[in-house]
Design a protein around this motif. Structure first.
Motif, mmCIF file in Angstrom:
data_model
loop_
_atom_site.group_PDB
_atom_site.id
_atom_site.type_symbol
_atom_site.label_atom_id
_atom_site.label_comp_id
_atom_site.label_asym_id
_atom_site.label_seq_id
_atom_site.Cartn_x
_atom_site.Cartn_y
_atom_site.Cartn_z
ATOM 1 N N ARG A 317 0.862 -1.160 0.117
ATOM 2 C CA ARG A 317 0.042 0.216 -0.035
ATOM 3 C C ARG A 317 0.809 1.288 -0.012
ATOM 4 N NH1 ARG A 317 -3.528 -2.728 3.691
ATOM 5 N NH2 ARG A 317 -2.195 -1.511 5.537
ATOM 6 N N PHE A 318 2.237 1.077 0.064
ATOM 7 C CA PHE A 318 3.037 2.221 0.202
ATOM 8 C C PHE A 318 2.654 3.115 -0.990
ATOM 9 C CE2 PHE A 318 6.691 4.997 0.056
ATOM 10 C CZ PHE A 318 6.829 5.528 1.220
ATOM 11 N N ASP A 319 2.222 4.422 -0.868
ATOM 12 C CA ASP A 319 2.106 5.323 -1.927
ATOM 13 C C ASP A 319 3.455 6.271 -1.916
ATOM 14 O OD1 ASP A 319 1.302 7.013 -3.636
ATOM 15 O OD2 ASP A 319 -0.672 7.203 -3.111
ATOM 16 N N TRP A 320 4.228 6.274 -2.858
ATOM 17 C CA TRP A 320 5.476 7.144 -3.076
ATOM 18 C C TRP A 320 4.891 8.531 -3.002
ATOM 19 C CZ3 TRP A 320 10.475 6.205 -1.856
ATOM 20 C CH2 TRP A 320 11.472 7.105 -1.983
ATOM 21 N N LYS A 321 4.527 8.884 -3.995
ATOM 22 C CA LYS A 321 4.206 10.155 -4.307
ATOM 23 C C LYS A 321 2.987 10.804 -3.475
ATOM 24 C CE LYS A 321 4.005 12.173 -8.580
ATOM 25 N NZ LYS A 321 3.854 12.253 -9.931
ATOM 26 N N GLY A 322 2.162 9.997 -3.153
ATOM 27 C CA GLY A 322 0.976 10.267 -2.226
ATOM 28 C C GLY A 322 1.522 10.855 -0.816
ATOM 29 N N LEU A 323 2.893 10.082 -0.323
ATOM 30 C CA LEU A 323 3.456 10.246 0.900
ATOM 31 C C LEU A 323 4.483 11.448 0.927
ATOM 32 C CD1 LEU A 323 3.550 6.823 2.326
ATOM 33 C CD2 LEU A 323 2.184 8.701 3.216
ATOM 34 N N TYR A 324 4.385 12.266 -0.279
ATOM 35 C CA TYR A 324 5.267 13.586 -0.383
ATOM 36 C C TYR A 324 4.460 14.186 0.763
ATOM 37 C CZ TYR A 324 7.580 12.097 -4.674
ATOM 38 O OH TYR A 324 8.122 11.707 -5.646
ATOM 39 N N LEU A 400 8.217 -2.082 -5.413
ATOM 40 C CA LEU A 400 7.470 -0.917 -4.901
ATOM 41 C C LEU A 400 6.757 -0.250 -6.295
ATOM 42 C CD1 LEU A 400 7.395 0.633 -2.297
ATOM 43 C CD2 LEU A 400 9.092 2.175 -3.049
ATOM 44 N N THR A 401 5.746 -0.779 -6.182
ATOM 45 C CA THR A 401 4.971 -0.445 -7.529
ATOM 46 C C THR A 401 4.484 0.905 -7.737
ATOM 47 O OG1 THR A 401 2.889 -1.358 -6.590
ATOM 48 C CG2 THR A 401 4.000 -2.679 -7.918
ATOM 49 N N SER A 402 4.243 1.502 -6.776
ATOM 50 C CA SER A 402 3.782 3.260 -6.721
ATOM 51 C C SER A 402 4.938 4.017 -7.123
ATOM 52 C CB SER A 402 3.220 3.434 -5.299
ATOM 53 O OG SER A 402 4.226 3.654 -4.387
ATOM 54 N N PHE A 403 6.393 3.379 -7.006
ATOM 55 C CA PHE A 403 7.379 4.266 -7.233
ATOM 56 C C PHE A 403 6.986 4.902 -9.100
ATOM 57 C CE2 PHE A 403 11.543 5.755 -8.507
ATOM 58 C CZ PHE A 403 11.798 6.298 -7.193
ATOM 59 N N PRO A 404 7.287 6.428 -9.122
ATOM 60 C CA PRO A 404 7.118 6.945 -10.525
ATOM 61 C C PRO A 404 8.183 7.037 -11.332
ATOM 62 C CG PRO A 404 7.602 8.503 -8.689
ATOM 63 C CD PRO A 404 7.695 7.305 -7.962
#
Length: 562
Positions: A317-324, A400-404
């Motif tokens: 569930r880790f959201d890379w950009k969402g957790l900026y 880490l699939t959320s990584f942009p």
């Protein structure tokens, strides 16, 4: 990760305090009755500690004795040497409970309540005849916040009605609703003890005190105190496994490994990030081999397989950009531009972390804007960036699939800022307050030691004895681990390992690339000025008993050190 680079390897005895490490190890392998008296006596004696007040007295005595011993022998410090929340006369109150959501060990998940939850709490209030609650939920919907742990069962793969229990330790999947009052107090309104797929199938209790200025006997309100304990148990699991272990330690490890595989040692991104990797890989190795399997799993209501399922769900569930930081705060209902308004003045974590993000981003932008003078086109020409992104996302790599994908200079600046943010201020914020809030076990136990009530009528009949039964008073090893592990993980950051020290030394180091050295001079100046802001934000808190200074740059770790 198959191997740790030689320069990054550290023995656990160089990471942890030796005495604390030895005591924790003893708790794992020696039966409580065989422990040497120095450790065994730190757990409360059930024949003496037969009330919450007695536990408070026990805590005060241990703190006083530890301080006295340390005067003659500095090596005699133990988990009770430093102050903890149990020394406060009001530790159990709604005010202290609410403030912990803003400045406690996990100030990162309090979020604006969605309509669905407001409606569910409203329908439950109607069923319980709480017209005062219904009125507040109707009129103040835009100021309702929550801590939502309702997804625990789905995360660990059990049915909604199945109990969360392992070896006599009970877990729970709580939901807590708060009202952020106009003057800034976060007041708890309602709590679902253990969410079982629907609020109708779960036990929900509402606070007798509808607002923070309503008088009431909070000390003797045992059903409500028990409900708050359930929330703390739920938050212990989310904080320790998801927010702390996954969202900082493991995510940063992916970045470190991918960077080693993608960038040369002189690449500007490698040079910017490498100082923030000290100790992390060796520490994570110890977590995989010992901390999680031998300690954490034996402290909660989850089995081993459930713990790893919970960990994996958090990682997925880790959201890379969402957790900026700006994105995260806005999504959770705390827009950065509003944080200095009176309503938000108690959320010192948000006020500090948003400014820290800006300071770090300014430093990173200064370096990368010069290094990639061609802007977006220059970023796109750097093949190693694409290799890095693929490595982080790959099923055979970081997963880490959320990584942009990084294709612009702004995206590159945000990515590097995020890496430093995770390793330094974010980990500092969620790690170094554990001793204060968790060594006094009644404030935040890792599990309950008595089954959770299945009906509201059962909960409403709770007495002090029921609250005591939920604590590990009959299991001294569990009590000692709950108190000792936060102490093991909370040693003060050495001055030479702070982010301010990094900026000051980097700005004068000839071994550092000129572009980084020049930017570090401004970084050091910005961080020194920010110290006053941290102090001011702490001084503006309603709660002046517990300062919030953990994000002071002279205390903030440069990397995930412990």
């Amino acid at each position: 990760m198959k191997t740790i680079p030689v320069d990054d390897r550290k023995n656990p005895l160089r990471i942890f305090d030796f005495a604390s490490f030895a005591e924790t190890t003893a708790l794992l392998f020696i039966r409580p009755e065989l422990l040497w008296s120095k450790i065994r006596n730190l757990a409360p004696d059930l024949t003496i500690c037969d009330s919450m007040q007695a536990l408070e007295v026990h805590n005060f005595r241990l703190h006083t004795e530890s301080r006295k011993r340390a005067k003659s022998d500095s090596n005699a410090r133990d988990m009770y040497f430093s102050k903890n929340i149990g020394l406060r006369r009001d530790w159990y109150t709604d005010a202290a409970f609410g403030q912990q959501q803003f400045t406690g060990t996990n100030p990162t998940t309090i979020t604006l309540a969605p309509r669905r939850w407001i409606d569910e709490f409203t329908s439950t209030a109607q069923a319980q005849g709480r017209a005062d609650i219904i009125s507040l939920l109707t009129e103040k919907a835009e100021s309702l916040y929550m801590q939502d742990y309702s997804d625990f069962r789905s995360s660990i793969g059990i049915s909604p009605g199945e109990k969360i229990v392992s070896d006599g330790r009970h877990g729970c999947s709580s939901v807590a609703l708060f009202h952020l009052e106009p003057e800034g107090k976060l007041h708890p309104l309602g709590i679902v003890l253990d969410y079982k797929g629907s609020i109708e199938e779960s036990v929900t209790i509402f606070n007798r005190r509808i607002t923070s200025n309503v008088n009431g006997d909070e000390y003797m309100d045992w059903p409500w105190r028990y409900a708050k304990m359930c929330v703390q148990v739920s938050d212990w699991l989310r904080h320790e496994v998801a927010i702390h272990l996954v969202n900082t330690h493991l995510v940063e490890e992916v970045i470190i490994v991918a960077a080693y595989r993608s960038f040369g040692p002189n690449h500007i991104i490698f040079r910017l990030l490498e100082p923030h990797w000290s100790t992390t890989l060796s520490l994570n190795k110890a977590a995989r081999e010992t901390l999680v399997p031998s300690i954490i799993i034996g402290m909660t209501g989850l089995t081993a397989s459930q713990t790893y399922a919970f960990l994996k769900a958090a990682y997925d569930r880790f959201d890379w950009k969402g957790l900026y930081v700006p994105n995260d705060l806005r999504t959770r209902g705390f827009p950065v531009k509003c944080l200095d308004e009176p309503k938000y003045h108690n959320y010192a974590y948000a006020r500090n972390i948003s400014k820290t993000w800006n300071i770090i981003r300014k430093f990173v932008a200064t370096v990368l804007s010069k290094e990639y003078a061609g802007g977006d086109a220059a970023v796109q020409r750097d093949a190693s960036i694409g290799i890095f992104c693929d490595e982080v996302r790959s099923r055979k790599g970081g997963q880490l699939t959320s990584f942009p994908a990084i294709e612009t200079l702004d995206e590159l600046i945000d990515f590097v800022t995020m890496c430093i943010h995770v390793a330094a201020p974010q980990h500092t914020a969620v790690n170094y307050l554990q001793q204060y809030y968790q060594t006094f076990v009644p404030n935040k136990p890792s599990a309950l030691h008595f089954p959770i009530p299945q009906f509201l009528s059962e909960l409403c009949s709770f007495t002090e004895e029921d609250l005591l039964s939920a604590l590990p008073l009959k299991r001294p090893r569990d009590w000692l681990l709950m108190a000792q592990v936060p102490y093991l993980l909370s040693f003060e950051v050495p001055e030479e390992s702070t982010i301010l020290h990094y900026a000051e030394t980097t700005s004068s180091s000839r071994a550092t690339p000129t572009v980084i050295r020049s930017a570090a001079q401004v970084l050091a100046s910005d961080l020194r000025a920010f110290i006053d802001t941290v102090i001011q934000n702490s001084n503006e808190l309603d709660d002046q008993q517990t300062p919030y200074l953990v994000l002071d740059p002279s205390r903030t770790a440069i990397s995930i050190l412990i």
